[in-house]
Design a protein around this motif. Sequence first.
Motif, PDB file in Angstrom:
ATOM      1  N   TRP B 127       0.752  -1.315   0.176  1.00  0.00           N
ATOM      2  CA  TRP B 127      -0.003  -0.105   0.178  1.00  0.00           C
ATOM      3  C   TRP B 127       0.785   1.266  -0.192  1.00  0.00           C
ATOM      4  N   ILE B 128       2.045   1.369   0.515  1.00  0.00           N
ATOM      5  CA  ILE B 128       2.682   2.269   0.748  1.00  0.00           C
ATOM      6  C   ILE B 128       3.831   2.624  -0.397  1.00  0.00           C
ATOM      7  N   ASN B 129       3.588   3.619  -1.063  1.00  0.00           N
ATOM      8  CA  ASN B 129       4.474   4.021  -2.379  1.00  0.00           C
ATOM      9  C   ASN B 129       5.305   5.279  -1.951  1.00  0.00           C
ATOM     10  N   SER B 130       4.640   6.353  -1.695  1.00  0.00           N
ATOM     11  CA  SER B 130       5.365   7.589  -1.546  1.00  0.00           C
ATOM     12  C   SER B 130       5.106   8.321  -0.189  1.00  0.00           C
ATOM     13  N   TYR B 131       6.007   8.983   0.231  1.00  0.00           N
ATOM     14  CA  TYR B 131       5.737   9.934   1.500  1.00  0.00           C
ATOM     15  C   TYR B 131       4.250  10.251   1.541  1.00  0.00           C
ATOM     16  N   ARG B 132       3.577  10.596   0.542  1.00  0.00           N
ATOM     17  CA  ARG B 132       2.186  10.936   0.631  1.00  0.00           C
ATOM     18  C   ARG B 132       0.972   9.975   1.042  1.00  0.00           C
ATOM     19  N   ASP B 133       1.743   8.771   1.257  1.00  0.00           N
ATOM     20  CA  ASP B 133       1.018   7.999   1.858  1.00  0.00           C
ATOM     21  C   ASP B 133       1.181   7.718   3.536  1.00  0.00           C
ATOM     22  N   LEU B 134       2.063   8.488   3.957  1.00  0.00           N
ATOM     23  CA  LEU B 134       2.600   8.517   5.278  1.00  0.00           C
ATOM     24  C   LEU B 134       2.083   9.545   6.026  1.00  0.00           C
ATOM     25  N   PRO B 135       2.154   9.386   7.318  1.00  0.00           N
ATOM     26  CA  PRO B 135       2.043   8.270   8.219  1.00  0.00           C
ATOM     27  C   PRO B 135       0.932   7.474   7.701  1.00  0.00           C
ATOM     28  N   LEU B 136       0.844   6.218   7.957  1.00  0.00           N
ATOM     29  CA  LEU B 136      -0.112   5.273   7.750  1.00  0.00           C
ATOM     30  C   LEU B 136      -0.553   4.816   9.142  1.00  0.00           C
ATOM     31  N   LEU B 137      -1.792   4.876   9.599  1.00  0.00           N
ATOM     32  CA  LEU B 137      -2.295   4.846  11.089  1.00  0.00           C
ATOM     33  C   LEU B 137      -3.252   4.064  11.185  1.00  0.00           C
ATOM     34  N   ILE B 138      -3.062   2.710  11.419  1.00  0.00           N
ATOM     35  CA  ILE B 138      -4.210   1.688  11.467  1.00  0.00           C
ATOM     36  C   ILE B 138      -4.170   1.036  12.799  1.00  0.00           C
ATOM     37  N   ASN B 139      -5.401   0.645  13.297  1.00  0.00           N
ATOM     38  CA  ASN B 139      -5.386  -0.095  14.597  1.00  0.00           C
ATOM     39  C   ASN B 139      -6.398  -1.295  14.151  1.00  0.00           C
ATOM     40  N   GLN B 140      -6.145  -2.501  15.066  1.00  0.00           N
ATOM     41  CA  GLN B 140      -6.926  -3.497  14.753  1.00  0.00           C
ATOM     42  C   GLN B 140      -7.570  -4.170  16.198  1.00  0.00           C
ATOM     43  N   TRP B 141      -8.717  -4.426  16.229  1.00  0.00           N
ATOM     44  CA  TRP B 141      -9.379  -5.143  17.409  1.00  0.00           C
ATOM     45  C   TRP B 141      -9.633  -6.626  17.008  1.00  0.00           C
ATOM     46  N   ALA B 142      -9.020  -7.376  17.577  1.00  0.00           N
ATOM     47  CA  ALA B 142      -8.847  -8.857  17.195  1.00  0.00           C
ATOM     48  C   ALA B 142      -8.610  -9.791  18.436  1.00  0.00           C
ATOM     49  N   ASN B 143      -8.709 -11.072  18.106  1.00  0.00           N
ATOM     50  CA  ASN B 143      -8.700 -12.042  19.108  1.00  0.00           C
ATOM     51  C   ASN B 143      -7.244 -12.593  18.608  1.00  0.00           C
ATOM     52  N   VAL B 144      -6.441 -12.752  19.635  1.00  0.00           N
ATOM     53  CA  VAL B 144      -4.909 -13.648  19.217  1.00  0.00           C
ATOM     54  C   VAL B 144      -4.845 -14.678  20.002  1.00  0.00           C
ATOM     55  N   VAL B 145      -3.799 -15.765  19.738  1.00  0.00           N
ATOM     56  CA  VAL B 145      -3.673 -16.678  20.478  1.00  0.00           C
ATOM     57  C   VAL B 145      -2.288 -17.014  20.629  1.00  0.00           C
ATOM     58  N   ARG B 146      -1.922 -17.239  22.079  1.00  0.00           N
ATOM     59  CA  ARG B 146      -0.430 -17.634  22.220  1.00  0.00           C
ATOM     60  C   ARG B 146      -0.431 -19.044  23.378  1.00  0.00           C
ATOM     61  N   TRP B 147      -0.098 -19.903  22.933  1.00  0.00           N
ATOM     62  CA  TRP B 147       0.017 -21.230  23.563  1.00  0.00           C
ATOM     63  C   TRP B 147       0.558 -21.237  25.160  1.00  0.00           C
ATOM     64  N   GLU B 148       0.116 -20.625  25.979  1.00  0.00           N
ATOM     65  CA  GLU B 148       0.700 -20.411  27.057  1.00  0.00           C
ATOM     66  C   GLU B 148       0.947 -21.725  27.948  1.00  0.00           C
ATOM     67  N   LYS B 149       1.974 -21.919  28.693  1.00  0.00           N
ATOM     68  CA  LYS B 149       2.015 -23.298  29.337  1.00  0.00           C
ATOM     69  C   LYS B 149       1.201 -22.931  30.922  1.00  0.00           C
ATOM     70  N   ARG B 150       1.216 -21.818  31.466  1.00  0.00           N
ATOM     71  CA  ARG B 150       0.525 -21.565  32.633  1.00  0.00           C
ATOM     72  C   ARG B 150      -0.514 -20.444  32.127  1.00  0.00           C
ATOM     73  N   THR B 151      -1.612 -20.539  32.714  1.00  0.00           N
ATOM     74  CA  THR B 151      -2.744 -19.447  32.319  1.00  0.00           C
ATOM     75  C   THR B 151      -3.453 -19.038  33.604  1.00  0.00           C
ATOM     76  N   LEU B 152      -4.060 -17.839  33.587  1.00  0.00           N
ATOM     77  CA  LEU B 152      -4.821 -17.495  34.824  1.00  0.00           C
ATOM     78  C   LEU B 152      -5.822 -16.397  34.096  1.00  0.00           C
ATOM     79  N   PRO B 153      -7.077 -16.893  34.210  1.00  0.00           N
ATOM     80  CA  PRO B 153      -8.284 -15.938  33.907  1.00  0.00           C
ATOM     81  C   PRO B 153      -8.070 -14.589  33.458  1.00  0.00           C
ATOM     82  N   PHE B 154      -8.130 -13.924  32.338  1.00  0.00           N
ATOM     83  CA  PHE B 154      -8.056 -12.437  31.956  1.00  0.00           C
ATOM     84  C   PHE B 154      -6.550 -12.288  31.816  1.00  0.00           C
ATOM     85  N   LEU B 155      -5.625 -12.420  32.764  1.00  0.00           N
ATOM     86  CA  LEU B 155      -4.148 -12.124  32.685  1.00  0.00           C
ATOM     87  C   LEU B 155      -3.226 -12.882  31.730  1.00  0.00           C
TER      88      LEU B 155
END
Lengths: 482, 482
Positions: B127-155
């Motif tokens: 998407w980025i070609n020239s300085y005119r495309d910058l800054p590009l400022l995007i956020n995402q709300w999403a689920n992510v997964v990390r296969w943790e050995k020890r888990t604790l609700p929410f934390l």
Amino acid sequence: MSKDKAFVTEITPQGEDFSRWYIDVIKKAELMDYSPVRGCIVFRPDGYELWENIQRQLDQRFKDTGHRNAYFPLFIPESFFQKEKEHVEGFNPELPFVTEAGGEPLEEKLAIRPTSETMFGHMYAKWINSYRDLPLLINQWANVVRWEKRTLPFLRTSEFLWQEGHTAHEDEADARRETMQMLDVYTEFAENVLAIPVIRGQKTPSEKFAGAVDTYSIEAMMKDGRAVQAGTSHYLGTNFAVAFDIKYLSRENTQEYCHTTSWGVSTRLIGALIMVHGDDRGLVMPPKVAPTQVIMIPIGPPKTREQVIAKTDELFAQLKAAGVRVRVDDRSDVSPGWKFNEYEMRGIPVRLELGPRDLENGVCVLVSRVTGEKKQVPLDNLVEEVQAMLDEVHRQMYERALQFREEHFFSVETLDELKTSLEEKRGFALAGWCGSDACEKQVKDETGATSRNIPFEPAETKTKCLVCGDDSKHTVVFARAY
Amino acid sequence: MSKDKAFVTEITPQGEDFSRWYIDVIKKAELMDYSPVRGCIVFRPDGYELWENIQRQLDQRFKDTGHRNAYFPLFIPESFFQKEKEHVEGFNPELPFVTEAGGEPLEEKLAIRPTSETMFGHMYAKWINSYRDLPLLINQWANVVRWEKRTLPFLRTSEFLWQEGHTAHEDEADARRETMQMLDVYTEFAENVLAIPVIRGQKTPSEKFAGAVDTYSIEAMMKDGRAVQAGTSHYLGTNFAVAFDIKYLSRENTQEYCHTTSWGVSTRLIGALIMVHGDDRGLVMPPKVAPTQVIMIPIGPPKTREQVIAKTDELFAQLKAAGVRVRVDDRSDVSPGWKFNEYEMRGIPVRLELGPRDLENGVCVLVSRVTGEKKQVPLDNLVEEVQAMLDEVHRQMYERALQFREEHFFSVETLDELKTSLEEKRGFALAGWCGSDACEKQVKDETGATSRNIPFEPAETKTKCLVCGDDSKHTVVFARAY
């Protein structure tokens, strides 16, 4: 060739190739891009904001009808799918499985959810004890994955975003009331927010949700005459309650199975609204979900530029304060004509033009994206005028879509007539159907059309099956569908 | 034993076993439940609504600072992780992989995203070609997964919800400005919305994000003296730009690599706010995110019941219209005392009691969840009084948390002093550090504490390393952490 002309010709005309038109316009308007993962797209900001606006307005309706949101796991153990026989048959071919994590193979494969009846079922069985816990009315906003063979941006992607409502009730009557209520919510939303007229009805057994007793849908007609199922609501009976042991202590002190429902709409609504409203100039966004509702373009020669821009900024602030989603394009290195094309292509519902003469007269010009109609309005009443114009654009869009559907809605008696309607006239067809799977399958095999639904309010009642000629059991809408 | 007493004793006191207190209270208040999938929880409606309220208020701040939301795929091809060396080393041990879909093995394994720098990198390069495309400022709300050995609700859960901002800039200065701006947004949000005082600072090299040049964090102190990293903001330099070839045509007409940032907070904020504010009676919800801010409880004998309830309903409507998140509990089969306990346990910031004598006098009683303070207020000014009380509860919560942190914040010179602070006094410790990985590792091995960050504004500047006694390079906050 002028720059303006080059611009317009980049979009394939709808009449030439509707599919190419669709891809051209969603790419060019930066709603999406293809990702490096098969069948998955990136929702770019203007595409995602459509979803945010859909989400916010639907969510309010869900809350107004007593539902609350929750979030359930992305992963579903493979064994869960085995518990409901029709469900596993329906979804198994589409499931991706996680088989290893943290460098080790998993003991039980985990499916990525294609829908969450099973996970909700498992948890509801833990949470529901007595009739006092009912009805339980929960909705989830989530990503789901179905490993589709053929994909199309927004309309059919491997991963998509949706909401899935899951409710549990004391008895059939209450569960059916919920099923219908949510179909009503979807209908009202499609018509009043997305400006899409829909046909409400019941799915035939072969087209219903895998595991449902009855499935109801709203069906919309795209500009190529094809159908998009824009929302479904399912009465699940006690199928999932039996499979997951969702029981409650009744008012009569007996253990009873709950009756459950589920209902959902997805990001395919974005595809639908584009295909219903777009035209050869590009997108046409329904005002109530448009990321930008009004684009302001100051015009006129350099010597008056500063003055016009100052007034534009002032009006921008007024509109913004009134809650209008408004943007200004005051670039001086791009011609007004280029900008007009650009924002028409992006489907912004209302264009506001302000020039030096307007300024003198205390007016500006509003232009409807749908009709191109120009209206001169006084600046001292701008907020009301803009809001009225947005309402008017919504009304025009709905009327235009309804008229298109009426012109492409046919009544047929035979399979041959159905073929003609689909091939030459492109649209939906109302036909009689004897109720047999065989006749329904023959329609699909010979025409590519499927039964969309058995409409609640058919334009007429058919007496003979279009295939076998036997007595008609149902009057059905047939169409090719996305 | 009375019902009320039985009720209270179901929660383990914090002083007896803080971890058990935490699990007791989040289960009992129905914020979450364990799911059948290892390390994944179900966010029940009251837990999820905390997240919705966090999300809405953070999202507004992101938009106010010029960011837009988008949505990128859940799946990331395995090869993407190989492109940034530190990144793959950091995340590979935690990745779950989809290896089959639709009944067939995949050609390339797909990771479930643990974070999306690589996918954003791939798309930004397109998407980025020239300085005119910058800054590009995007956020995402999403689920992510990390296969943790020890888990604790929410934390710490295998799947969690978060937002991840990803931005691209012309140069280091602009990217660093963004990195700091987002740390400021997180700080202001933690303090003004969650009532959590935080320590801002820079992570040591061994604790920074895998692939970052510099990582900054806000750190909060829980009531057991442990730390929770409540938000991070990373300056990524050109690491990901080089790995994914994110280049632009500069103002000087040369091809340059972008400088990128990323920043995120997650549903662990829910765990943090519970552990910062809760007490032996249960949850204490910050008013600005509490699903219910005010619980109204009509009291008094049966003969005046109807009248009191009628007035309660009238006041409820007033508060609701003013935007207060308010509920009524007018059940007659449960005693007021039981209700008081119940809603204290659920942490509802303000209780409103209304009895027949109050009615006669045109007043009601507001009770703060934090201090138990009761205040009689006139009914004809109720909305303002309630809003003032909610503000007051927020202030009380912040002050109480700050005071707790100050009482548990120690200054140490040696490893032995650090051990004493952690074991006997339970808290954070400020210490000098020579800058060597070896000394940092020794702290961790011997005390279980990690460097939380190098605070921007340390209470004092240390001159000697707590381990080796050499000259201190940084003054660091050490603590055991969740």
